[in-house]
Design a protein around this motif. Structure first.
Motif, short mmCIF file in Angstrom:
data_model
loop_
_atom_site.label_atom_id
_atom_site.label_comp_id
_atom_site.label_asym_id
_atom_site.label_seq_id
_atom_site.Cartn_x
_atom_site.Cartn_y
_atom_site.Cartn_z
N LEU A 126 18.10 33.02 107.26
CA LEU A 126 19.26 33.69 107.85
C LEU A 126 20.36 32.71 108.23
O LEU A 126 21.54 33.04 108.17
N ASN A 127 19.97 31.50 108.64
CA ASN A 127 20.97 30.52 109.10
C ASN A 127 21.06 29.32 108.17
O ASN A 127 21.48 28.24 108.57
N ILE A 176 21.23 31.00 99.14
CA ILE A 176 20.21 32.03 98.97
C ILE A 176 18.83 31.43 99.18
O ILE A 176 18.47 30.44 98.55
N THR A 177 18.06 32.03 100.06
CA THR A 177 16.65 31.68 100.24
C THR A 177 15.81 32.78 99.61
O THR A 177 16.07 33.97 99.83
N ARG A 178 14.81 32.38 98.81
CA ARG A 178 13.99 33.37 98.11
C ARG A 178 12.52 33.16 98.43
O ARG A 178 12.04 32.03 98.53
N VAL A 179 11.82 34.29 98.57
CA VAL A 179 10.36 34.28 98.71
C VAL A 179 9.78 35.10 97.57
O VAL A 179 10.22 36.24 97.33
N VAL A 180 8.83 34.53 96.87
CA VAL A 180 8.13 35.24 95.80
C VAL A 180 6.72 35.55 96.29
O VAL A 180 5.97 34.64 96.68
N ALA A 226 17.60 44.38 106.35
CA ALA A 226 18.63 45.17 105.67
C ALA A 226 19.31 46.12 106.65
O ALA A 226 20.54 46.31 106.62
N GLY A 227 18.53 46.72 107.55
CA GLY A 227 19.10 47.62 108.54
C GLY A 227 20.09 46.94 109.47
O GLY A 227 21.07 47.56 109.91
N PHE A 228 19.85 45.67 109.77
CA PHE A 228 20.75 44.92 110.64
C PHE A 228 21.96 44.35 109.88
O PHE A 228 22.81 43.71 110.48
N GLY A 229 21.99 44.57 108.58
CA GLY A 229 23.17 44.16 107.82
C GLY A 229 23.02 42.88 107.03
O GLY A 229 24.01 42.39 106.45
N ALA A 230 21.83 42.30 106.97
CA ALA A 230 21.63 41.10 106.16
C ALA A 230 21.79 41.44 104.68
O ALA A 230 21.43 42.55 104.25
N GLN A 231 22.32 40.50 103.92
CA GLN A 231 22.45 40.67 102.47
C GLN A 231 21.12 40.30 101.83
O GLN A 231 20.81 39.13 101.62
N LEU A 232 20.30 41.30 101.54
CA LEU A 232 18.93 41.09 101.09
C LEU A 232 18.66 41.96 99.88
O LEU A 232 19.06 43.12 99.83
N THR A 233 18.00 41.38 98.88
CA THR A 233 17.60 42.13 97.70
C THR A 233 16.11 41.94 97.44
O THR A 233 15.53 40.90 97.78
N ILE A 264 17.52 36.42 100.35
CA ILE A 264 18.38 36.67 101.50
C ILE A 264 19.53 35.65 101.51
O ILE A 264 19.32 34.46 101.23
N GLU A 265 20.72 36.14 101.77
CA GLU A 265 21.89 35.29 101.83
C GLU A 265 22.07 34.77 103.24
O GLU A 265 22.05 35.55 104.21
N GLY A 266 22.22 33.46 103.37
CA GLY A 266 22.27 32.84 104.67
C GLY A 266 23.61 32.96 105.38
O GLY A 266 24.57 33.53 104.86
#
Length: 446
Positions: A185-186, A190-194, A208-215, A227-229
């Motif tokens: 988040l900070n 882009i941080t990715r977890v597989v 996502a509910g709090f507005g983070a850019q997450l796919t 997730i976009e930091g």
């Protein structure tokens, strides 16, 4: 955060269990609701928060790092956040009590902030290894000094800006996944977890509910969560559904005690958490979903559970991630089934609050249940619905789920079962014994 003084409790066989109950809020969601509210900008409101010791430890930790958190007379929690990147240096070490979830997720949050935090815990938590979280957070630049074996007490020196990474989980763990995403988040980029094996997805839903850019995408190697930091999180109003891990004990209890008919209201049925319902139904349990609905972005229903004759099964290994915390309750259900139940694929049980395979083996065997131990689970030969022998005093090993599981076993035993220390139950289920009494169970305190 010390446990209350040990209190032994003796569980007497029940004639039947009947009534309607509501279990506390989901512990996993409660932790995450407090943490994300504390790093959003503005006031979030949380209704139905689990007020057990583990979640209160999370609240205390977020207060220590700058968030303003209060509980109103209306039982609604209000959190004024500091924003992503705004966590402050705490004045003292953070005492996480018995909460492994709090510890691992907060290590992730701290890892990308320019602060140094020491984490401590009780004897049980201090025996749990943190290496699986230390490894990816170290790759992101955090400097972590742990006690021998990667245990608490440990110190995290965060790096800001942290290094975004792509990390493939070596074992299925929602806590490790969440720690990396929270650190991301900070972190710029882009941080990715597989995750090759899907785990509970509360973090993804709530971020996502709090507005983070997450796919979330599917790939040949598994689910890829990106997730976009340097995020800006927006405050939310959150309603926490009932904890399926807490409902598990009453599902098993109503199933094994003849004549029982119990409705458990407002149970979260997220597919990544509902493995025990699937397993019990495969064994022949009578579990009916009523008034299915969505609460706070999570699927919820009331569960009507009636006594049923169970049959032994080979529990599908792919259910393990969605029921890992419910294995002790499953072991109890298997103790009353017809034939053998083989419940394996759960190596993670060895590093929970206790070694839950070894501790449940000892507890059930002492009360007359035929068990065979495996590295990753148990094979249990059940009674075919008859009461187990009972009569023993078992050690809870500071593990709330061991204590509650053996309470359930004692409800259908020939002789009363005693748990040496039931105080750890307060970490996740403060009103457990009140609900037992509501349903017609009987307990005597030592």
């Amino acid at each position: 955060m010390a446990h209350p003084l040990p209190r032994s409790v003796t569980i007497h066989p029940a004639a039947r269990l009947q009534g309607r109950i509501r279990v506390p809020g989901d512990k996993s969601i409660s932790h995450r609701a407090l943490m994300l509210s504390a790093i959003a900008i503005g006031e979030s409101r949380i209704e139905g928060l689990l007020e057990g010791e583990d979640v209160l430890a999370t609240a205390a930790a977020m207060r220590a790092m700058g968030a303003t958190i209060s509980r109103g007379d209306d039982a609604i929690w209000r959190v004024h956040g500091v924003g992503v990147g705004g966590l402050l240096q705490p004045a003292t070490a953070l005492d996480m009590g018995n909460s492994g979830t709090s510890t691992r997720l907060l290590m992730g949050l701290v890892a990308s902030h320019p602060i140094t935090v020491t984490f401590t815990g009780d004897a049980s938590l201090s025996g749990r290894p943190m290496n699986r979280v230390i490894a990816p957070l170290g790759l992101m630049g955090a400097d972590i000094t742990a006690s021998p074996g990667g245990r608490l007490p440990l110190m995290v020196r965060g790096l800001c800006p942290a290094i975004p990474i792509t990390y493939t989980l070596p074992v299925a763990s929602a806590q490790v996944k969440s720690a990396v995403l929270l650190a991301g988040l900070n972190a710029p980029g882009i941080t990715r977890v597989v995750e090759p094996v899907a785990t509970r997805d509360h973090s993804e839903r709530m971020l996502a509910g709090f507005g983070a850019q997450l796919t979330v995408e599917q790939s040949e190697t598994g689910r890829v969560i990106s997730i976009e930091g340097e995020a800006n999180l927006k405050p939310q109003s959150i309603t926490v559904p009932g904890d399926p891990s807490s409902a598990a004990f009453w599902m098993v209890a109503a199933t094994i005690v003849p004549g029982s008919d119990v409705v458990i209201e407002n149970v979260g049925l997220n597919a990544t958490r509902a493995g025990l319902v699937t397993a019990l139904r495969l064994m022949g349990a009578d579990i009916e979903e009523q008034d299915a609905r969505t609460v706070g972005g999570e699927p919820v229903a009331d569960l009507r559970v009636r006594h049923a004759t169970l049959r032994g099964i080979d529990v599908p290994h792919d259910l393990a991630p969605s029921m890992i915390d419910e294995y002790p309750a499953l072991f109890v259900a298997a103790s009353f089934a017809q034939g053998r139940t083989i419940a394996r694929g759960a190596d993670e049980l060895r590093v929970k609050e206790s070694d839950r395979i070894a501790v449940m083996l000892a507890a059930l065997t002492a009360n007359g249940v035929s068990c065979e131990e495996h590295e990753d689970g148990l094979t249990i030969t059940g009674t075919g619905g008859e009461p187990i022998a009972g009569g023993a005093t078992i050690a809870s090993n500071l593990d709330h789920r061991i204590a509650m599981s053996m309470v359930v076993a004692g409800l259908h035993a020939q002789k009363a079962i005693t748990i040496d220390d039931a105080s750890p139950i307060a970490t996740s289920f403060p009103n457990f014994f009140d609900l037992l009494q509501t349903l017609g169970g009987d307990a005597t305190w030592g």
